[in-house]
Design a protein around this motif. Structure first.
Motif, PDB file in Angstrom:
ATOM      1  N   GLN A 109       0.827  -1.212   0.000  1.00 38.51           N
ATOM      2  CA  GLN A 109       0.000   0.000   0.000  1.00 38.51           C
ATOM      3  C   GLN A 109       0.860   1.260   0.000  1.00 38.51           C
ATOM      4  O   GLN A 109       0.550   2.224  -0.699  1.00 38.51           O
ATOM      5  CB  GLN A 109      -0.922   0.009   1.218  1.00 38.51           C
ATOM      6  CG  GLN A 109      -2.080  -0.949   1.090  1.00 38.51           C
ATOM      7  CD  GLN A 109      -2.947  -0.981   2.341  1.00 38.51           C
ATOM      8  OE1 GLN A 109      -2.577  -0.442   3.382  1.00 38.51           O
ATOM      9  NE2 GLN A 109      -4.096  -1.627   2.226  1.00 38.51           N
ATOM     10  N   ASP A 110       1.933   1.271   0.771  1.00 33.19           N
ATOM     11  CA  ASP A 110       2.802   2.442   0.817  1.00 33.19           C
ATOM     12  C   ASP A 110       3.539   2.649  -0.497  1.00 33.19           C
ATOM     13  O   ASP A 110       3.781   3.786  -0.904  1.00 33.19           O
ATOM     14  CB  ASP A 110       3.819   2.314   1.946  1.00 33.19           C
ATOM     15  CG  ASP A 110       3.182   2.428   3.319  1.00 33.19           C
ATOM     16  OD1 ASP A 110       2.021   2.876   3.407  1.00 33.19           O
ATOM     17  OD2 ASP A 110       3.854   2.043   4.306  1.00 33.19           O
TER      18      ASP A 110
ATOM     19  N   ASP B 259       1.624   0.505  -9.756  1.00 37.58           N
ATOM     20  CA  ASP B 259       1.469   0.030  -8.383  1.00 37.58           C
ATOM     21  C   ASP B 259       2.079  -1.356  -8.211  1.00 37.58           C
ATOM     22  O   ASP B 259       2.765  -1.624  -7.222  1.00 37.58           O
ATOM     23  CB  ASP B 259      -0.002  -0.034  -7.986  1.00 37.58           C
ATOM     24  CG  ASP B 259      -0.595   1.331  -7.699  1.00 37.58           C
ATOM     25  OD1 ASP B 259       0.172   2.303  -7.623  1.00 37.58           O
ATOM     26  OD2 ASP B 259      -1.830   1.402  -7.554  1.00 37.58           O
TER      27      ASP B 259
ATOM     28  N   GLU C 149       0.981   4.141  -3.911  1.00 41.38           N
ATOM     29  CA  GLU C 149      -0.012   5.190  -3.732  1.00 41.38           C
ATOM     30  C   GLU C 149      -0.061   6.108  -4.946  1.00 41.38           C
ATOM     31  O   GLU C 149       0.931   6.723  -5.314  1.00 41.38           O
ATOM     32  CB  GLU C 149       0.288   6.004  -2.468  1.00 41.38           C
ATOM     33  CG  GLU C 149       0.089   5.210  -1.202  1.00 41.38           C
ATOM     34  CD  GLU C 149       0.399   6.014   0.046  1.00 41.38           C
ATOM     35  OE1 GLU C 149       0.919   7.133  -0.076  1.00 41.38           O
ATOM     36  OE2 GLU C 149       0.137   5.495   1.139  1.00 41.38           O
ATOM     37  N   ASN C 150      -1.251   6.188  -5.582  1.00 43.14           N
ATOM     38  CA  ASN C 150      -1.553   7.147  -6.661  1.00 43.14           C
ATOM     39  C   ASN C 150      -0.614   7.039  -7.855  1.00 43.14           C
ATOM     40  O   ASN C 150      -0.149   8.032  -8.374  1.00 43.14           O
ATOM     41  CB  ASN C 150      -1.523   8.583  -6.119  1.00 43.14           C
ATOM     42  CG  ASN C 150      -2.488   8.778  -4.978  1.00 43.14           C
ATOM     43  OD1 ASN C 150      -3.574   8.203  -4.965  1.00 43.14           O
ATOM     44  ND2 ASN C 150      -2.100   9.586  -4.012  1.00 43.14           N
TER      45      ASN C 150
END
Length: 88
Positions: free
Chosen positions: A40-41, A51, A44-45
Motif C-alpha cells: 500500500q505504501d 502500483d 499510492e496514486n
C-alpha cells in the motif's frame, strides 16, 4: 591400562558453548500485515501497473522471511488480505 590421562588445556581460554535449538515463534498475522502495508505504501496514486511494479520492488527491498512465511505470502496475494477470516 585404564588410567585416565588429563587432556592438555590452554590457560586463559574460555570455551564457548554453541546455542542450539533456538526457536523463534511463528507470527503469520504480523507478516501479512507488513506485506499489505509495504504494498500500500509503495503504490499510492501511481496507476495499477505502476502500483504492481512499485510493490514488487518494495517487497524485494524489504527484509522479510519469505522462506518461512511462503504460504502466508500466497494467501495475501490470492485473497487480497491477511490469512484466515478477518472482519473488515
Amino acid at each position: 591400562m585404564s588410567s585416565k590421562e588429563e587432556k592438555p588445556t590452554l590457560a586463559g581460554v574460555q570455551v564457548k558453548t554453541r546455542k542450539r535449538n533456538i526457536v523463534v515463534p511463528s507470527d503469520p498475522g504480523s507478516f501479512s500485515d507488513a506485506v499489505v502495508q509495504i504494498i500500500q505504501d509503495a503504490g499510492e496514486n501511481k496507476g495499477s501497473e505502476a502500483d504492481l511494479e512499485a510493490g514488487a520492488k518494495a517487497l524485494d527491498a524489504a527484509e522479510l522471511e519469505y522462506a518461512r512465511y511462503g504460504d502466508t505470502l500466497f494467501e495475501v496475494f490470492f485473497t487480497g488480505g491477511g490469512p484466515g477470516t478477518r472482519a473488515t
